[in-house]
Design a protein around this motif. Structure first.
Motif, PDB file in Angstrom:
ATOM      1  N   ALA A 348       0.827  -1.204   0.000  1.00  0.00           N
ATOM      2  CA  ALA A 348       0.000   0.000   0.000  1.00  0.00           C
ATOM      3  C   ALA A 348       0.864   1.258   0.000  1.00  0.00           C
ATOM      4  CB  ALA A 348      -0.940  -0.009   1.204  1.00  0.00           C
ATOM      5  N   LYS A 349       1.934   1.251   0.793  1.00  0.00           N
ATOM      6  CA  LYS A 349       2.861   2.385   0.799  1.00  0.00           C
ATOM      7  C   LYS A 349       3.457   2.609  -0.591  1.00  0.00           C
ATOM      8  CE  LYS A 349       5.975   2.689   3.915  1.00  0.00           C
ATOM      9  NZ  LYS A 349       7.096   2.225   4.766  1.00  0.00           N
ATOM     10  N   GLU A 350       3.796   1.526  -1.263  1.00  0.00           N
ATOM     11  CA  GLU A 350       4.363   1.642  -2.616  1.00  0.00           C
ATOM     12  C   GLU A 350       3.347   2.239  -3.585  1.00  0.00           C
ATOM     13  OE1 GLU A 350       5.718  -2.248  -3.605  1.00  0.00           O
ATOM     14  OE2 GLU A 350       7.411  -2.191  -2.187  1.00  0.00           O
ATOM     15  N   LEU A 351       2.078   1.877  -3.434  1.00  0.00           N
ATOM     16  CA  LEU A 351       1.038   2.462  -4.289  1.00  0.00           C
ATOM     17  C   LEU A 351       0.918   3.971  -4.042  1.00  0.00           C
ATOM     18  CD1 LEU A 351      -1.780  -0.243  -4.123  1.00  0.00           C
ATOM     19  CD2 LEU A 351      -0.310   0.278  -6.065  1.00  0.00           C
ATOM     20  N   CYS A 352       1.122   4.386  -2.791  1.00  0.00           N
ATOM     21  CA  CYS A 352       1.119   5.820  -2.495  1.00  0.00           C
ATOM     22  C   CYS A 352       2.314   6.507  -3.146  1.00  0.00           C
ATOM     23  CB  CYS A 352       1.149   6.042  -0.988  1.00  0.00           C
ATOM     24  SG  CYS A 352      -0.433   5.792  -0.150  1.00  0.00           S
ATOM     25  N   GLU A 353       3.481   5.899  -3.017  1.00  0.00           N
ATOM     26  CA  GLU A 353       4.690   6.479  -3.598  1.00  0.00           C
ATOM     27  C   GLU A 353       4.590   6.581  -5.121  1.00  0.00           C
ATOM     28  OE1 GLU A 353       7.788   3.974  -2.192  1.00  0.00           O
ATOM     29  OE2 GLU A 353       7.669   4.712  -0.124  1.00  0.00           O
ATOM     30  N   GLN A 354       3.861   5.651  -5.749  1.00  0.00           N
ATOM     31  CA  GLN A 354       3.702   5.643  -7.202  1.00  0.00           C
ATOM     32  C   GLN A 354       2.491   6.471  -7.640  1.00  0.00           C
ATOM     33  OE1 GLN A 354       3.334   1.428  -7.766  1.00  0.00           O
ATOM     34  NE2 GLN A 354       5.477   1.021  -7.278  1.00  0.00           N
ATOM     35  N   ASN A 355       1.817   7.117  -6.670  1.00  0.00           N
ATOM     36  CA  ASN A 355       0.661   7.995  -6.928  1.00  0.00           C
ATOM     37  C   ASN A 355      -0.563   7.259  -7.462  1.00  0.00           C
ATOM     38  OD1 ASN A 355       2.071  10.372  -6.118  1.00  0.00           O
ATOM     39  ND2 ASN A 355       3.066  10.445  -8.122  1.00  0.00           N
ATOM     40  N   PHE A 356      -0.650   5.963  -7.211  1.00  0.00           N
ATOM     41  CA  PHE A 356      -1.891   5.244  -7.515  1.00  0.00           C
ATOM     42  C   PHE A 356      -2.905   5.438  -6.393  1.00  0.00           C
ATOM     43  CE2 PHE A 356       1.097   2.728 -10.164  1.00  0.00           C
ATOM     44  CZ  PHE A 356       0.462   2.892 -11.388  1.00  0.00           C
ATOM     45  N   LEU A 357      -2.421   5.694  -5.183  1.00  0.00           N
ATOM     46  CA  LEU A 357      -3.274   6.000  -4.044  1.00  0.00           C
ATOM     47  C   LEU A 357      -2.860   7.350  -3.479  1.00  0.00           C
ATOM     48  CD1 LEU A 357      -3.359   2.586  -2.105  1.00  0.00           C
ATOM     49  CD2 LEU A 357      -5.162   3.548  -3.554  1.00  0.00           C
ATOM     50  N   ASP A 358      -3.844   8.069  -2.909  1.00  0.00           N
ATOM     51  CA  ASP A 358      -3.565   9.368  -2.302  1.00  0.00           C
ATOM     52  C   ASP A 358      -3.327   9.263  -0.804  1.00  0.00           C
ATOM     53  OD1 ASP A 358      -3.965  11.226  -4.628  1.00  0.00           O
ATOM     54  OD2 ASP A 358      -5.924  10.241  -4.617  1.00  0.00           O
ATOM     55  N   SER A 359      -3.862   8.224  -0.179  1.00  0.00           N
ATOM     56  CA  SER A 359      -3.698   8.064   1.262  1.00  0.00           C
ATOM     57  C   SER A 359      -4.027   6.631   1.651  1.00  0.00           C
ATOM     58  CB  SER A 359      -4.611   9.026   2.029  1.00  0.00           C
ATOM     59  OG  SER A 359      -4.445   8.894   3.423  1.00  0.00           O
ATOM     60  N   LEU A 360      -3.610   6.270   2.874  1.00  0.00           N
ATOM     61  CA  LEU A 360      -3.955   4.975   3.447  1.00  0.00           C
ATOM     62  C   LEU A 360      -4.906   5.180   4.618  1.00  0.00           C
ATOM     63  CD1 LEU A 360      -0.486   3.163   3.521  1.00  0.00           C
ATOM     64  CD2 LEU A 360      -2.177   3.279   1.673  1.00  0.00           C
ATOM     65  N   GLN A 361      -5.862   4.281   4.730  1.00  0.00           N
ATOM     66  CA  GLN A 361      -6.766   4.234   5.879  1.00  0.00           C
ATOM     67  C   GLN A 361      -6.392   2.999   6.672  1.00  0.00           C
ATOM     68  OE1 GLN A 361     -11.081   4.838   5.287  1.00  0.00           O
ATOM     69  NE2 GLN A 361     -11.408   2.948   6.442  1.00  0.00           N
ATOM     70  N   LEU A 362      -5.850   3.221   7.862  1.00  0.00           N
ATOM     71  CA  LEU A 362      -5.307   2.132   8.665  1.00  0.00           C
ATOM     72  C   LEU A 362      -6.255   1.807   9.810  1.00  0.00           C
ATOM     73  CD1 LEU A 362      -1.618   3.452   8.876  1.00  0.00           C
ATOM     74  CD2 LEU A 362      -2.667   2.019   7.103  1.00  0.00           C
ATOM     75  N   HIS A 363      -6.780   0.600   9.791  1.00  0.00           N
ATOM     76  CA  HIS A 363      -7.655   0.183  10.884  1.00  0.00           C
ATOM     77  C   HIS A 363      -6.778  -0.191  12.060  1.00  0.00           C
ATOM     78  CE1 HIS A 363     -11.769   0.058   9.063  1.00  0.00           C
ATOM     79  NE2 HIS A 363     -10.994   0.427   8.068  1.00  0.00           N
ATOM     80  N   ALA A 364      -6.828   0.647  13.081  1.00  0.00           N
ATOM     81  CA  ALA A 364      -5.762   0.725  14.072  1.00  0.00           C
ATOM     82  C   ALA A 364      -5.790  -0.412  15.074  1.00  0.00           C
ATOM     83  CB  ALA A 364      -5.878   2.052  14.803  1.00  0.00           C
ATOM     84  N   PRO A 365      -4.610  -0.929  15.371  1.00  0.00           N
ATOM     85  CA  PRO A 365      -4.473  -1.841  16.507  1.00  0.00           C
ATOM     86  C   PRO A 365      -4.393  -1.039  17.797  1.00  0.00           C
ATOM     87  CG  PRO A 365      -2.343  -1.480  15.505  1.00  0.00           C
ATOM     88  CD  PRO A 365      -3.344  -0.671  14.701  1.00  0.00           C
ATOM     89  N   ASP A 366      -4.154  -1.715  18.898  1.00  0.00           N
ATOM     90  CA  ASP A 366      -4.117  -1.033  20.188  1.00  0.00           C
ATOM     91  C   ASP A 366      -2.806  -0.318  20.450  1.00  0.00           C
ATOM     92  OD1 ASP A 366      -6.677  -1.908  20.779  1.00  0.00           O
ATOM     93  OD2 ASP A 366      -5.952  -3.792  21.644  1.00  0.00           O
ATOM     94  N   ASN A 367      -1.749  -0.684  19.714  1.00  0.00           N
ATOM     95  CA  ASN A 367      -0.430  -0.149  20.046  1.00  0.00           C
ATOM     96  C   ASN A 367      -0.024   1.010  19.151  1.00  0.00           C
ATOM     97  OD1 ASN A 367      -0.230  -1.809  17.814  1.00  0.00           O
ATOM     98  ND2 ASN A 367       1.886  -2.374  18.201  1.00  0.00           N
ATOM     99  N   LEU A 368      -0.975   1.896  18.832  1.00  0.00           N
ATOM    100  CA  LEU A 368      -0.622   3.096  18.086  1.00  0.00           C
ATOM    101  C   LEU A 368       0.402   3.901  18.877  1.00  0.00           C
ATOM    102  CD1 LEU A 368      -4.064   4.239  16.720  1.00  0.00           C
ATOM    103  CD2 LEU A 368      -2.099   3.543  15.389  1.00  0.00           C
ATOM    104  N   PRO A 369       1.344   4.600  18.230  1.00  0.00           N
ATOM    105  CA  PRO A 369       1.385   4.909  16.798  1.00  0.00           C
ATOM    106  C   PRO A 369       2.104   3.879  15.920  1.00  0.00           C
ATOM    107  CG  PRO A 369       3.122   6.096  17.900  1.00  0.00           C
ATOM    108  CD  PRO A 369       2.386   5.338  18.966  1.00  0.00           C
ATOM    109  N   TYR A 370       2.214   2.623  16.381  1.00  0.00           N
ATOM    110  CA  TYR A 370       2.840   1.597  15.540  1.00  0.00           C
ATOM    111  C   TYR A 370       1.782   0.872  14.725  1.00  0.00           C
ATOM    112  CZ  TYR A 370       7.257   2.295  17.912  1.00  0.00           C
ATOM    113  OH  TYR A 370       8.412   2.845  18.377  1.00  0.00           O
ATOM    114  N   PHE A 371       2.157   0.532  13.490  1.00  0.00           N
ATOM    115  CA  PHE A 371       1.266  -0.196  12.600  1.00  0.00           C
ATOM    116  C   PHE A 371       2.138  -1.129  11.768  1.00  0.00           C
ATOM    117  CE2 PHE A 371      -1.320  -1.031   8.885  1.00  0.00           C
ATOM    118  CZ  PHE A 371      -2.599  -1.163   9.415  1.00  0.00           C
ATOM    119  N   ALA A 372       1.854  -2.426  11.860  1.00  0.00           N
ATOM    120  CA  ALA A 372       2.675  -3.428  11.175  1.00  0.00           C
ATOM    121  C   ALA A 372       4.158  -3.230  11.516  1.00  0.00           C
ATOM    122  CB  ALA A 372       2.459  -3.372   9.668  1.00  0.00           C
ATOM    123  N   LYS A 373       4.410  -2.962  12.807  1.00  0.00           N
ATOM    124  CA  LYS A 373       5.766  -2.761  13.347  1.00  0.00           C
ATOM    125  C   LYS A 373       6.455  -1.521  12.777  1.00  0.00           C
ATOM    126  CE  LYS A 373       6.458  -7.659  14.299  1.00  0.00           C
ATOM    127  NZ  LYS A 373       7.313  -8.862  14.088  1.00  0.00           N
TER     128      LYS A 373
END
Length: 489
Positions: A348-373
């Motif tokens: 998903a980050k790569e799609l943002c960097e390539q401008n295919f996506l404008d943003s990510l919507q992250l369904h948050a775990p309990d240990n914010l601000p970490y997401f997928a480590k």
């Protein structure tokens, strides 16, 4: 005037009556250092020498302001802010004189609660190039404000006008300001409200430089500040408290956000400044539904990247739809929606960097601000989080994002068709938070959400004919309700 301002200015006035406008310090009879107006680089970074504040208490012991200023400049700061208020910020006019005499070619901002025209001459003589003027102090004293402006012009200093509210902006605009600082910290509660500050920035006319003040806590803030269109930032507490190259990385994040294709925050807050909610149609799985939603008036489309979702769409399909939208509906934002999975997150980050996506919507775990480590405080891409919300205890206490999407609590973590209770939303609204809402939104309840004054509606399962396929009639019904609501206002 707000209570804290009244307290500070009352004490200052009493000290001036006893000690004079120099607060008892020895100052030069004439200015002996060159005048250096600010130069707007990319960005104008004003680093602050700040020992304490009413909101944070003791921030850091600064025995040698010259060494700290030198460090700031070596790291890339292009102006130095020096607090000279003594009783609440432990500042001193002496600090400013020492720093300016050492760094004669550096732009120096005197940050204080300047109340009287005579203080401008003092500021000039001690070496200030810029002066902070807090508009909230003059809403009921226009005459003094205008006298101060005349003195600023007489000495050719550069004013940084600080505002917090639309009322203060309206007061200031007739005076044709060149630089406006928006303080994200509420004078009433001391809490940080980045969302309100960014909305206020979008009401400032083009051509006026804007500075982001207060609430800077991470590299991501630099990215968000740049992508929101600010020309600079003023930061003190974060730099004083932190170690390592916080300034360098903050500037890097700001510059990273200036990719011309990066329009997420600008588009979001431009729409919200028009007092209309953002409409996101989520769970898009095919081009026909994407085009239909755009035609109806969607501002955002959501593509679910998590493979366990019934509405999953693969990367190749997202790219194809994205290419089509760039041609046909370039203003519509494309959002990648995902749960915490390291592989999905990287894609998903790569799609943002390539401008295919404008943003990510992250369904948050309990240990914010970490997401997928990954520490989101270091992010240099657009994202926002979605949390499962039921009551005020679920709302994050520390605001490091400009907005948070709220979804109903369910095992599915989205797309369940379940709604957040209206009373729970009203309770949150009463705290001053804007409402970005997902979960079970359809023709049966959208009117009551519009009446509540929501800022965003994320619509998914209630406009489907089957899972993953949108129903044209249901979509049309939704948008008719929305359009009729705003035509009546």
């Amino acid at each position: 005037m707000v209570e804290i301002l009244k307290k500070i200015t009352t004490i200052r006035k009493e000290k001036i009556q006893k000690l004079g406008f120099s607060f008892g310090h020895s100052i030069p009879q004439e200015r002996i250092v060159p005048l250096n107006p600010p130069k707007f680089a990319n960005p104008l970074l004003i680093a602050e020498i700040k020992r304490s504040s009413p909101s944070s208490g003791m921030i850091g012991e600064i025995k040698d302001p010259i060494s700290l200023a030198s460090y700031y400049l070596d790291c890339g700061a292009n102006a130095i802010s020096i607090l000279t208020e003594e009783d609440h910020f432990n500042g001193s006019i002496k600090d400013l004189i020492q720093v300016k005499n050492t760094f004669k070619k550096t732009t120096i901002l005197r940050k204080d609660f300047l109340q009287f025209p005579e203080e401008i001459e003092i500021s000039y003589k001690i070496g200030a190039d810029m002066v902070l003027i807090i508009i909230a102090m003059f809403l009921e004293d226009k005459q003094t404000f205008e006298e101060i402006l005349l003195e600023i012009k007489k000495y050719n200093l550069t004013p940084l006008f600080e505002i917090h509210t639309k009322e203060e902006l309206d007061f200031l605009l007739p005076y044709q300001p060149q630089i406006i600082g928006i303080n994200m910290r509420s004078l009433h509660t001391f809490s940080i409200h980045k969302q309100q500050g960014i909305l206020l920035k979008n009401q400032i006319p083009e051509g006026i430089k804007t500075i982001f003040e207060s609430g800077i806590m991470s590299d991501y803030d630099g990215y968000m500040i740049g992508s929101s269109g600010f020309d600079g930032m003023l930061c003190g507490s974060y730099f004083v408290k932190s170690k390592n190259n916080t300034i360098t990385s903050l500037i890097h994040s700001y510059k990273k956000s200036k990719n011309p294709a990066n329009r997420f925050h600008k588009n979001i807050f431009k729409q919200l400044a028009n007092n209309k909610p953002l409409i996101k149609i989520c769970g898009i799985t095919n081009l026909d539904d994407a085009l239909l939603a755009c035609k109806m008036g969607a501002n955002m489309l959501g593509f679910i990247i998590s493979k366990n979702s019934k509405r999953y769409i693969d990367i190749t399909e997202i790219k194809q739809i994205s290419r089509a939208l760039k041609t046909l509906y370039p203003e519509v934002l494309k959002i990648g929606v995902l749960l915490e999975d390291a592989k999905d997150f990287q894609q998903a980050k790569e799609l943002c960097e390539q401008n295919f996506l404008d943003s990510l919507q992250l369904h948050a775990p309990d240990n914010l601000p970490y997401f997928a480590k990954y520490n989101l405080l270091n992010a240099n891409f657009n994202f926002y989080i979605c949390i499962n919300y039921e009551n005020l205890d679920d709302y994050p206490k520390n605001e490091y994002l400009p907005f948070i999407l709220l979804d109903s609590k369910s095992k599915e973590k989205g797309g369940s068709g379940k709604s957040i209770p209206l009373e729970a939303l009203k309770e949150l609204k009463n705290t001053g938070e804007a409402l970005f809402i997902a979960g079970g939104i359809g023709a049966h309840n959208i009117q009551e959400l519009l009446n509540l004054g929501v800022s965003m509606l994320d619509i998914n399962s209630q406009v489907e004919k089957e899972v993953g396929k949108k129903d044209p009639q249901k979509l049309q019904e939704i948008f008719e309700i929305i359009n009729n609501h705003y035509q009546k206002l």
